[in-house]
Design a protein around this motif. Structure first.
Motif, PDB file in Angstrom:
ATOM      1  N   LEU A 281      -0.940  61.223 -33.650  1.00  0.00           N
ATOM      2  CA  LEU A 281      -0.135  60.988 -32.458  1.00  0.00           C
ATOM      3  C   LEU A 281       1.355  61.219 -32.668  1.00  0.00           C
ATOM      4  CD1 LEU A 281      -1.846  57.825 -30.928  1.00  0.00           C
ATOM      5  CD2 LEU A 281      -2.146  60.218 -30.316  1.00  0.00           C
ATOM      6  N   ALA A 282       1.839  61.098 -33.901  1.00  0.00           N
ATOM      7  CA  ALA A 282       3.250  61.335 -34.195  1.00  0.00           C
ATOM      8  C   ALA A 282       3.337  62.156 -35.470  1.00  0.00           C
ATOM      9  CB  ALA A 282       3.996  60.012 -34.372  1.00  0.00           C
ATOM     10  N   PRO A 283       4.215  63.140 -35.526  1.00  0.00           N
ATOM     11  CA  PRO A 283       4.311  63.988 -36.717  1.00  0.00           C
ATOM     12  C   PRO A 283       4.571  63.163 -37.968  1.00  0.00           C
ATOM     13  CG  PRO A 283       5.595  64.896 -34.906  1.00  0.00           C
ATOM     14  CD  PRO A 283       5.164  63.524 -34.475  1.00  0.00           C
ATOM     15  N   GLU A 284       3.808  63.408 -39.001  1.00  0.00           N
ATOM     16  CA  GLU A 284       3.929  62.656 -40.252  1.00  0.00           C
ATOM     17  C   GLU A 284       5.323  62.771 -40.851  1.00  0.00           C
ATOM     18  OE1 GLU A 284       2.400  60.355 -43.553  1.00  0.00           O
ATOM     19  OE2 GLU A 284       1.716  60.728 -41.510  1.00  0.00           O
ATOM     20  N   ASN A 285       5.886  63.984 -40.878  1.00  0.00           N
ATOM     21  CA  ASN A 285       7.178  64.159 -41.524  1.00  0.00           C
ATOM     22  C   ASN A 285       8.302  63.502 -40.735  1.00  0.00           C
ATOM     23  OD1 ASN A 285       7.198  65.880 -39.368  1.00  0.00           O
ATOM     24  ND2 ASN A 285       7.882  67.682 -40.492  1.00  0.00           N
ATOM     25  N   PHE A 286       8.073  63.239 -39.441  1.00  0.00           N
ATOM     26  CA  PHE A 286       9.070  62.521 -38.655  1.00  0.00           C
ATOM     27  C   PHE A 286       8.888  61.018 -38.800  1.00  0.00           C
ATOM     28  CE2 PHE A 286      10.040  60.299 -34.663  1.00  0.00           C
ATOM     29  CZ  PHE A 286      11.407  60.491 -34.631  1.00  0.00           C
ATOM     30  N   GLY A 287       7.639  60.579 -38.704  1.00  0.00           N
ATOM     31  CA  GLY A 287       7.373  59.145 -38.707  1.00  0.00           C
ATOM     32  C   GLY A 287       7.815  58.444 -39.974  1.00  0.00           C
ATOM     33  N   ARG A 288       7.656  59.085 -41.123  1.00  0.00           N
ATOM     34  CA  ARG A 288       7.994  58.428 -42.372  1.00  0.00           C
ATOM     35  C   ARG A 288       9.505  58.386 -42.620  1.00  0.00           C
ATOM     36  NH1 ARG A 288       3.923  55.516 -42.147  1.00  0.00           N
ATOM     37  NH2 ARG A 288       1.960  56.336 -42.908  1.00  0.00           N
ATOM     38  N   LYS A 289      10.275  59.195 -41.884  1.00  0.00           N
ATOM     39  CA  LYS A 289      11.710  59.203 -42.084  1.00  0.00           C
ATOM     40  C   LYS A 289      12.420  58.207 -41.174  1.00  0.00           C
ATOM     41  CE  LYS A 289      11.913  64.060 -43.492  1.00  0.00           C
ATOM     42  NZ  LYS A 289      12.421  65.413 -43.148  1.00  0.00           N
ATOM     43  N   ALA A 290      11.779  57.777 -40.116  1.00  0.00           N
ATOM     44  CA  ALA A 290      12.422  56.906 -39.143  1.00  0.00           C
ATOM     45  C   ALA A 290      11.944  55.472 -39.318  1.00  0.00           C
ATOM     46  CB  ALA A 290      12.091  57.376 -37.724  1.00  0.00           C
ATOM     47  N   PRO A 291      12.841  54.498 -39.178  1.00  0.00           N
ATOM     48  CA  PRO A 291      12.427  53.094 -39.300  1.00  0.00           C
ATOM     49  C   PRO A 291      11.509  52.662 -38.169  1.00  0.00           C
ATOM     50  CG  PRO A 291      14.701  53.250 -38.573  1.00  0.00           C
ATOM     51  CD  PRO A 291      14.288  54.637 -38.964  1.00  0.00           C
ATOM     52  N   SER A 292      11.612  53.322 -37.029  1.00  0.00           N
ATOM     53  CA  SER A 292      10.712  53.036 -35.923  1.00  0.00           C
ATOM     54  C   SER A 292      10.558  54.291 -35.085  1.00  0.00           C
ATOM     55  CB  SER A 292      11.239  51.884 -35.061  1.00  0.00           C
ATOM     56  OG  SER A 292      12.483  52.216 -34.491  1.00  0.00           O
ATOM     57  N   VAL A 293       9.469  54.352 -34.328  1.00  0.00           N
ATOM     58  CA  VAL A 293       9.168  55.530 -33.521  1.00  0.00           C
ATOM     59  C   VAL A 293       8.768  55.071 -32.126  1.00  0.00           C
ATOM     60  CG1 VAL A 293       7.641  57.519 -33.241  1.00  0.00           C
ATOM     61  CG2 VAL A 293       8.413  56.864 -35.529  1.00  0.00           C
ATOM     62  N   ARG A 294       9.282  55.744 -31.121  1.00  0.00           N
ATOM     63  CA  ARG A 294       8.904  55.476 -29.728  1.00  0.00           C
ATOM     64  C   ARG A 294       8.606  56.818 -29.059  1.00  0.00           C
ATOM     65  NH1 ARG A 294       9.798  51.285 -26.100  1.00  0.00           N
ATOM     66  NH2 ARG A 294      10.981  50.190 -27.722  1.00  0.00           N
ATOM     67  N   PHE A 295       7.455  56.914 -28.400  1.00  0.00           N
ATOM     68  CA  PHE A 295       7.117  58.171 -27.747  1.00  0.00           C
ATOM     69  C   PHE A 295       6.198  57.914 -26.561  1.00  0.00           C
ATOM     70  CE2 PHE A 295       4.031  57.506 -31.134  1.00  0.00           C
ATOM     71  CZ  PHE A 295       2.812  57.738 -30.506  1.00  0.00           C
ATOM     72  N   THR A 296       6.113  58.909 -25.696  1.00  0.00           N
ATOM     73  CA  THR A 296       5.241  58.854 -24.528  1.00  0.00           C
ATOM     74  C   THR A 296       4.386  60.107 -24.500  1.00  0.00           C
ATOM     75  OG1 THR A 296       6.854  57.583 -23.243  1.00  0.00           O
ATOM     76  CG2 THR A 296       5.128  58.731 -22.015  1.00  0.00           C
ATOM     77  N   LEU A 297       3.093  59.940 -24.325  1.00  0.00           N
ATOM     78  CA  LEU A 297       2.172  61.050 -24.121  1.00  0.00           C
ATOM     79  C   LEU A 297       1.642  60.931 -22.695  1.00  0.00           C
ATOM     80  CD1 LEU A 297       0.070  60.817 -27.420  1.00  0.00           C
ATOM     81  CD2 LEU A 297       1.926  62.425 -26.936  1.00  0.00           C
ATOM     82  N   GLY A 298       1.729  62.012 -21.923  1.00  0.00           N
ATOM     83  CA  GLY A 298       1.249  61.905 -20.553  1.00  0.00           C
ATOM     84  C   GLY A 298       1.259  63.235 -19.830  1.00  0.00           C
ATOM     85  N   MET A 299       0.707  63.194 -18.623  1.00  0.00           N
ATOM     86  CA  MET A 299       0.589  64.400 -17.823  1.00  0.00           C
ATOM     87  C   MET A 299       1.810  64.609 -16.924  1.00  0.00           C
ATOM     88  SD  MET A 299      -2.111  65.041 -19.253  1.00  0.00           S
ATOM     89  CE  MET A 299      -2.101  66.694 -18.595  1.00  0.00           C
TER      90      MET A 299
END
Length: 303
Positions: A180-198
């Motif tokens: 659901l979230a790119p691995e190389n991005f997620g491990r670099k950020a202390p937290s992740v917020r995203f929206t998946l939708g149409m």
């Protein structure tokens, strides 16, 4: 008065590992701490956790623990005032800034803890016990039964999901996180917020694909470990309306207020919290809410 949410879970043994017995583990932990006070502390390099045994428990009484999130030497807060003065907070070598959660584990596999901003989550306890005691325990979030019916109604018609999660995902979540979230991005950020939708203005008959929907439910299973917010929207074919589920608000829980501890104004009185946890447990048992609650791990069997 300090407000807390008392959140309920199921605890269980881990497949392929010795059965978890709260009383035995608590007794062994108490003895280890009595022999060496530093045994109560575990530093995994990213976070520092401590556990205290309050009550060993018995056949009819829960095992009570205090779970602490500690701030290590390089992660400690400092003092600031409006004049622009910055200075360290004076602490001795063996002292830590801390946040605490009170945890009760009943012999029948029910667990509850008090929750507020910044308090440690149960994933810290499972990691502590695994690394320090070689004891393996898993926690499964409990959700209200009506929430499960809403999710079933959305099956195949999920429009969007909003997720906020911390970097400290449990080891077993890597596959879900990476999908659901790119691995190389997620491990670099202390937290992740995203929206998946149409999209709000897209065709109303378009929905998230089955694989993504499956991963959303997989993530929901672990929500109490590292997901700080999760809102799911989907169309219910029976009503033809788009419905919204705030997953973390649907957990089996009760709100409570406690007097401040006599020695620490920002901490609730421990005796009151443990009494409230036990009272809420007994009330939920009488009302059948624990028996009817939906386990997080069952949500993918939504059909």
């Amino acid at each position: 008065m300090l407000k807390r949410r008392l959140i309920f879970h199921r605890w269980g043994s881990v497949a392929g590992k010795p059965d978890f017995n709260p009383q035995n583990v608590a007794a062994d932990l108490r003895d280890a701490i009595s022999a060496d006070g530093d045994f109560a502390i575990f530093d995994d390099g990213d976070a520092v956790t401590a556990v205290e045994v309050v009550n060993i428990g018995s056949v009819g009484a829960p095992t009570d623990l205090r779970l602490f999130a500690l701030r290590g030497a390089n992660d400690r807060p400092f003092k600031w005032d409006s004049a622009g003065s910055v200075s360290p907070i004076s602490l001795r070598d063996h002292e830590y800034p801390a946040d605490v959660s009170h945890v009760s584990l009943w012999p029948d596999g029910v667990c509850a803890h008090d929750y507020a901003k910044s308090v440690p989550r149960l994933s810290r306890l499972s990691l502590f016990l695994r690394r320090k005691m070689n004891s393996h325990i898993k926690f499964d979030a409990l959700y209200r039964e009506d929430m499960f019916e809403k999710l079933k109604g959305m099956a195949g018609h999920m429009r969007s999901v909003e997720v906020a999660m911390t970097q400290r995902a449990p080891e077993s979540s890597d596959g879900v996180f990476g999908t659901l979230a790119p691995e190389n991005f997620g491990r670099k950020a202390p937290s992740v917020r995203f929206t998946l939708g149409m999209g709000r203005y897209g065709p109303r008959d378009r929905y998230l694909d089955g694989e993504t929907e499956e991963q959303v439910f997989a993530l929901a299973e672990q929500a109490d470990d590292f997901v700080t917010n999760m809102i799911i929207r989907g169309r219910n074919p029976a009503t033809e309306r788009v419905e919204t589920i705030n997953l973390l608000h649907e957990r089996l829980q009760v709100e409570a207020s406690f007097r401040q501890s006599g020695s620490v104004p920002s901490m609730p009185d421990p005796g009151e919290v443990f009494l409230a946890l036990d009272s809420a447990y007994k009330e939920f048992q009488r009302d059948g809410k624990i028996a009817s609650a939906v386990h997080g791990q069952k949500m993918r069997g939504k059909g």
